[in-house]
Design an enzyme around this catalytic site. Structure first.
Site, PDB file in Angstrom:
ATOM      1  N   SER A 109       0.899  -0.966   0.059  1.00 40.73           N
ATOM      2  CA  SER A 109       0.052  -0.081  -0.033  1.00 40.73           C
ATOM      3  C   SER A 109       0.880   1.311   0.048  1.00 40.73           C
ATOM      4  O   SER A 109       1.878   1.490   0.788  1.00 40.73           O
ATOM      5  CB  SER A 109      -0.869  -0.150   1.326  1.00 40.73           C
ATOM      6  OG  SER A 109      -1.361   1.047   1.529  1.00 40.73           O
ATOM      7  N   ASN A 147      -0.883  -6.664   2.796  1.00 38.89           N
ATOM      8  CA  ASN A 147      -1.964  -7.512   2.655  1.00 38.89           C
ATOM      9  C   ASN A 147      -2.004  -9.007   2.010  1.00 38.89           C
ATOM     10  O   ASN A 147      -1.036  -9.119   1.170  1.00 38.89           O
ATOM     11  CB  ASN A 147      -3.105  -6.933   1.910  1.00 38.89           C
ATOM     12  CG  ASN A 147      -3.346  -5.587   2.526  1.00 38.89           C
ATOM     13  OD1 ASN A 147      -3.761  -5.453   3.878  1.00 38.89           O
ATOM     14  ND2 ASN A 147      -3.468  -4.333   1.461  1.00 38.89           N
ATOM     15  N   ARG A 199     -36.535 -30.309 -23.939  1.00 37.33           N
ATOM     16  CA  ARG A 199     -35.665 -29.212 -23.972  1.00 37.33           C
ATOM     17  C   ARG A 199     -36.183 -28.100 -23.057  1.00 37.33           C
ATOM     18  O   ARG A 199     -37.521 -27.780 -23.273  1.00 37.33           O
ATOM     19  CB  ARG A 199     -35.298 -28.538 -25.045  1.00 37.33           C
ATOM     20  CG  ARG A 199     -34.146 -27.384 -24.911  1.00 37.33           C
ATOM     21  CD  ARG A 199     -33.602 -27.218 -26.406  1.00 37.33           C
ATOM     22  NE  ARG A 199     -33.223 -28.377 -27.058  1.00 37.33           N
ATOM     23  CZ  ARG A 199     -33.510 -28.361 -28.281  1.00 37.33           C
ATOM     24  NH1 ARG A 199     -34.127 -27.580 -28.982  1.00 37.33           N
ATOM     25  NH2 ARG A 199     -33.052 -29.669 -28.767  1.00 37.33           N
ATOM     26  N   LYS A 253       1.807  -1.957   5.632  1.00 37.10           N
ATOM     27  CA  LYS A 253       0.624  -2.727   5.260  1.00 37.10           C
ATOM     28  C   LYS A 253       1.331  -3.754   4.501  1.00 37.10           C
ATOM     29  O   LYS A 253       1.999  -3.575   3.221  1.00 37.10           O
ATOM     30  CB  LYS A 253      -0.557  -2.045   4.473  1.00 37.10           C
ATOM     31  CG  LYS A 253      -1.704  -2.549   4.545  1.00 37.10           C
ATOM     32  CD  LYS A 253      -2.459  -2.267   5.837  1.00 37.10           C
ATOM     33  CE  LYS A 253      -4.070  -2.428   5.553  1.00 37.10           C
ATOM     34  NZ  LYS A 253      -4.542  -3.785   5.262  1.00 37.10           N
TER      35      LYS A 253
END
Lengths: 458, 458, 458, 458
Positions: C281, C289, C320, C287
């Protein structure tokens, strides 16, 4: 909890909602009795018939299991129920039992009565949960904690804001249930194919009287093949479950030993004569399971599939569906029960939630100030230029992560960095202020206030 | 039908599958008893403990409703059950009740026992349904009827082919259940977190003995957090429901009054001491509802949502899930019960199906030969050229549709067309032959034979 | 990733599975071409027709968007595709394009081709994920960590056992896909209503040749209205998603900053010419993730609803279905794509997983020995009697929890307790041994070995 | 239909709703542009920045496929989009692009914009469908037909009543969508964790300005982790699909050749330069498929599973979910698209519906009066006594069914029965009147009037 307690009812049938088979039976009987009273008021049944049928229409007078077996002959239990009811009322009343009605009228209207009872119970528990969330939001309006995105620590929030989010969700989900109860629970009365032909011109008048007897709305026309009401109830339950499931998920995560920011109350519930602590474990004395949150999730995780069943069942053929209608009964009952149970557990969970503000601070401190790095950049930019400021902070952050020390320490203790801060005219106090999470909460307090104000208006 | 009959059981709990709460309780007790026997065999429990616990482990000895209430303390009924069981066995046996196990071991293994019983019942009814379909396919191998696509008449088929399609679907769905039963129903025994730590090195040996006691497979390792078995059972039920639902849908359509090609047997089932004809209606003597087909659909329409619940519940955290595990119990039981009920209704429906070959012929004749127009084109092409042949037949077909008369009549009676047929050297007999549906069935008979042969190998 | 990349494809279309509209179109064309080749081999098409149509049957030769628009006329794109194909092949070949087939034959067979490609890609990635899990299990066979139930710390396990559980789930899910691919992907070829009437007695022979051309199985009879194969594919995907979703859930939980026991590899993927770290980030340098795990969950969470759609769609009318068939196409494609993407992300996630054994030990140590309290009870029981031993340990545990110190310290440092240990003849060394998590792992190692052995046999 | 037409769009992307990837991209850009305008109005962006970013924020300026690929780095395409946008605006504007926002703000708000556009399109088509249903109800207020329950003929209704039921369902489903659009489509703007910290005290003011720019509601607080709005949109779509699916199911059933009571208009749509009749078949000139109804069902059958996905996805962790949020994007878009397509097909289907009143009469006559048997009983009861009357009619009905003749004929032509009618003083004229379906329609006309009146108030 219903009389006919089941093996898993402690988890899935908490709270006041009762959609057990006995409740179904009573709701069908209530509908049959109300119909005779309506017919009597309309002058289409002998005087006293309504009272006589009402007196007899008590679930305990019927053999539920036998009615269940007889459902195999016609595909539903109403014909057998009507025969059984007719045999225990005076002959004059017997002749008007079920007059004008078809099985679907009875089951659909009974479903509305079940829904009303169950939604009211769920709404009351949602409201209690919301009140508890409001207390948490108010009490912790300014309790700082780390916010987490994708299960990773992100930037600071307050526990008040977290609780305010829960509160608004509960209030809005409750409003959804209230809207349903106020306007969408309607009597179904159409006879064999929706014309009320046996009642000739009296049909709509009797329908109106029946609705009044039961306190249900009168629809524009019979809704036997328009299942929107069922779909809307399902939607309302999905909304309540969405709110509750999210909160319970947060509680289980915040209650992890390694996080330790909230806990469920241990006390309050004891088995009769025993000493079972909820959430306890005889083998593992350290264990304190968040049973309420787990139970909420046990309930809410079953909601989406039930909603799908009801949504799919809405495609019903002609004047009565060959299977799709039947497929609604138990899923609707289950959905109402589970929503009510989740709401009851949710109210309990929130009312007893313990908040560990100290641990919240500790977890936030453990981030070492990194979530606030961008604020330091802003502080340095005027003196260093934006790009140099960014690079300096990025470098410091990387060192802090690597060394496992707070960003502040790196900035102030690494001579090379410290000299550049000095050069930029930034003081240690300014750095400290920029790294104070409590000063980087934006509108959190305002949002808490707004949620509490909105709750006050519910 | 289970002892604890419910109000809708006639529809949704037909057949031999029993996943009632009482059956759950007994299956849990069976697991606890088998565990003590296994411990005894492993030398980890006193002699006689296995027999003593087995004797006590009878559902009737327990207060199911009270166990259900106590489930609220721990999130499941097993801890209360273990305490209750321990109090009614000799003290020496009491000490080894549940030894090494955790609640999940008991519930998961009990679920496998329920599944085995229910899948066996469903498989037997699927096999009975398949046998009935095979009889229909053989008997009507050459019974011509109109095929229908998008609910519109298309080209000829045979009822034998229709039944052969049902047959193959039932056989293949049954094979899916058999595969599950043979290989995927495994004991779960891992203790608190899957290590069987209290049993030290004896764990796997006890697990093997427990599996043998119960006649379940022994997994590679405890499957408490690997829910593939549950998902596979759900998939097997979805397959059975797919086969049954398709057949029931066809039956409801073919049984429409306006179609009238099949009907459900009316006889065979009478209420005790009464005269209720299944599918009958006291108010409408002409009504003959296909109750079995409707009930199949009532069951099968509930299957997809339950499958979705179980598939979603497979995402379970760490060594025991906080809610997702709990969310499996009742949907799994419901799914097994509904599949079994659908299979039982399906067997009944097919065994009693009446086939109206005369009406099939009449409906086919009502198409006036139009489904065979392309064959006439082929007949005329050598003489007229492909394009002229196509145009001529298209023109004749349009006239036939407009006038509502058979294509043959237009071709032979409209002088302008007739003269062109004559010019092409095509005789009325050749036209007639080309328009014979029984001569335009392709491989229908071969496919019936293949399906019957495959069924013979099941 | 398919050529027609979409805005969210980075998350939902990773890996080799391609069920894009272009892939659909090519699979339809492959089927049409194989049919002409089969007809030619059967002597029902001119020499060279097969090669001519095969050469023309390339997606790039067609206007996909225009075919899509024309699907509105007939409800599917095949008629327009057949017309377009016929116009670009020599006239002799044009006459046999689509001969004997109906639109459903083409779409259903194309779906099987798509499924084969997508399942193969998913299976390869599942196998890669399993190999990575096996490496983790082997490497960490004896790496002790705390097991967690209901998201609470419970008793010790090993990371090897955790990974072995993942491994077995992946292997068994992969086996499910392999079973599908090996036996259940069959050609669909039945003509307008399943009789192959235009081919008269040649139908089954052509069907066999077509199956051979495409490398698909030949079914007992056309399966146009028996959707078990679709339901089984859905079930296989649900199984794979179940395995992958559970692992990704564990990874997100173990990767929480407060837990810190695993992490996703940051490196390995860079945007072209840039420096974007996956999971990074720009605003928050701390950060990291777990993007792979999050993406797995983004995919797998969509699976249950799609499975429900396909299971419900299996109820198809007559020869069908009027809508239910159409409802399968895109959900099947989505399901295959998502399963493949989840598998690709899963392989990536596991291959790059970093394991923090040190942090695992730290988290375990933080439990202060309480998970092993029952072992101490067992140690004391011979000397003190079972009940007194239990009470002593319970008392000590409560004090440890309250004071936040290890159980060992309470037992040895509180004089009153220490004296009772001494009285029971239990030494501090014995207490220490009983509280050693590494000595309370039961069969964890054996289970890891069994999972690895089973993996070796896949 | 969106620009990026897909292979099945003719069926699934009819109507004005556009939730294609391009529409998503534009909605994200619209949000980013509106944010800069809002910042400028708040004094937080340089003059002209809003206009500059708005001018650049056009989907055509971006490489959608590349953004899709880059989504793999962060789990969503927004970071790459922000970078790309910033590079094509003046530097002063670049600095404020995305200021204060997080990816979820952009995607969630874009989803609301997509929903607004799609729901408006769906609502318009629902309204058009309702208008067409109203015309049918008015025109056929007194057109008698047989009602059908469980796909069996039951008692008379009118086609007007059938259409009135459709009408009310459409109106009420439309009201549900209108309620959503009016009150529940709200801007999402909360920044990284919902506090809008980068904007300090200005956050709520900017949020209000952003809402005003986009014409969306301003929520009480950011709703990033309260997914009730998404669940409510799903519920609204489920309601619309329920109404449309039921109607389409009725149309397919009424349009069966053997029933023939309604048909879809054949004309009106021609392929460019061609002669393709919708619903036609080149091979089968008699075939007239109800393509609109089939397409409605193809769309609506996919709705319940998508609703389940969205309902399940609402359980989102902390301040941003690890997967559940991602799992919403495409299912929400699909759900909106399918609902819109179903509504467009539904409007088309109803606008062109042909009603065969003659055939309705013929089908009703074919019931031979049996649906009215209970009326004859009522007629005979005064003269014969209730029980004798019932027995006589039951006997006559059984004979009529067996002989395949009208009930009237049996009653009047069988001497034994006729003599008893005479004895009861009942004339043939009275019998005839009792057996007149048009006189046994109860409140059908009143219900039609009520539905039309309610429609007039929408």
């Amino acid at each position: 909890m219903p009389e006919q307690a089941g093996l898993f009812d402690g988890v899935f049938a908490r709270g006041g909602a009762d959609t057990s088979d006995r409740a179904w039976l009573q709701a069908m009987l209530d509908t049959e009795a109300a119909l005779v009273r309506a017919l009597e008021k309309a002058g289409l049944a002998p005087a006293g018939a309504g009272a006589a049928v009402t007196a007899a229409a008590v679930a305990g007078n019927f053999d539920l299991a036998d009615l269940g077996r007889q459902a195999a002959f016609t595909g539903n239990p109403v014909p057998a129920l009507v025969r059984a009811l007719a045999t225990i009322v005076p002959e004059t009343a017997a002749g008007v039992v079920h007059h004008g009605a078809t099985s679907q009228d009875i089951i659909d209207t009974a479903a509305m009565l079940l829904a009303r009872q169950a939604l009211a119970a769920a709404a009351a528990d949602l409201a209690a949960a919301a009140d508890a969330a409001a207390r948490l939001a108010a009490a912790h309006r300014d309790t700082v904690m780390i916010g987490r995105t994708l299960l990773q620590q992100a930037v600071p929030v307050t526990f008040g804001l977290v609780a305010a989010g829960w509160l608004t969700a509960l209030d809005e989900a409750g409003a959804g249930l209230a809207r349903l109860t106020a306007g969408r629970l309607a009597v179904q009365f159409g006879g064999a194919a929706g014309t009320l032909a046996p009642l000739a011109a009296d049909g709509p008048r009797v329908a109106g009287l029946l609705a009044a007897e039961l306190g249900l709305a009168e629809p524009v026309l019979p809704w036997h093949t328009d299942r929107l009401r069922i779909v809307e109830i399902a939607g309302g339950c999905a909304g309540a479950a969405a709110a509750l499931g999210k909160i319970a998920r947060d509680v289980t995560l915040l209650a992890q030993n390694e996080v330790g920011e909230v806990g469920e109350a241990a006390a309050g519930e004891l088995e009769s004569g025993g000493s079972t602590r909820r959430g306890g474990s005889s083998a593992m004395p350290h264990k304190h399971n968040p049973v309420a949150a787990v139970s909420v999730l046990g309930c809410t995780r079953r909601v989406p599939g039930l909603v799908a069943i009801l949504a799919a069942a809405a495609e019903q053929e002609h004047q009565r569906a060959a299977g799709a209608w039947h497929a609604e009964w138990q899923p609707l009952a289950d959905l109402l029960q589970l929503t009510g149970s989740a709401a009851a557990w949710g109210a309990d969970m929130l009312a007893g939630l313990t908040v560990e503000a100290e641990q919240m601070r500790a977890n936030l401190a453990a981030t070492g100030g990194l979530p606030l790095a961008e604020r330091v950049t802003g502080l340095l930019a005027p003196g260093l230029g934006r790009i140099a400021a960014h690079d300096l902070v990025a470098q410091a952050s990387a060192q802090a992560v690597k060394a496992g020390v707070p960003l502040r320490d790196v900035l102030l203790d690494v001579p090379e960095l410290r000299s550049r801060l000095d050069a930029a005219g930034v003081t240690p106090e300014e750095i400290g202020a920029a790294l104070d999470p409590a000063a980087y909460l934006g509108a959190a307090g305002q949002f808490v206030d707004a949620a509490l104000a909105a709750h006050g208006r519910t």
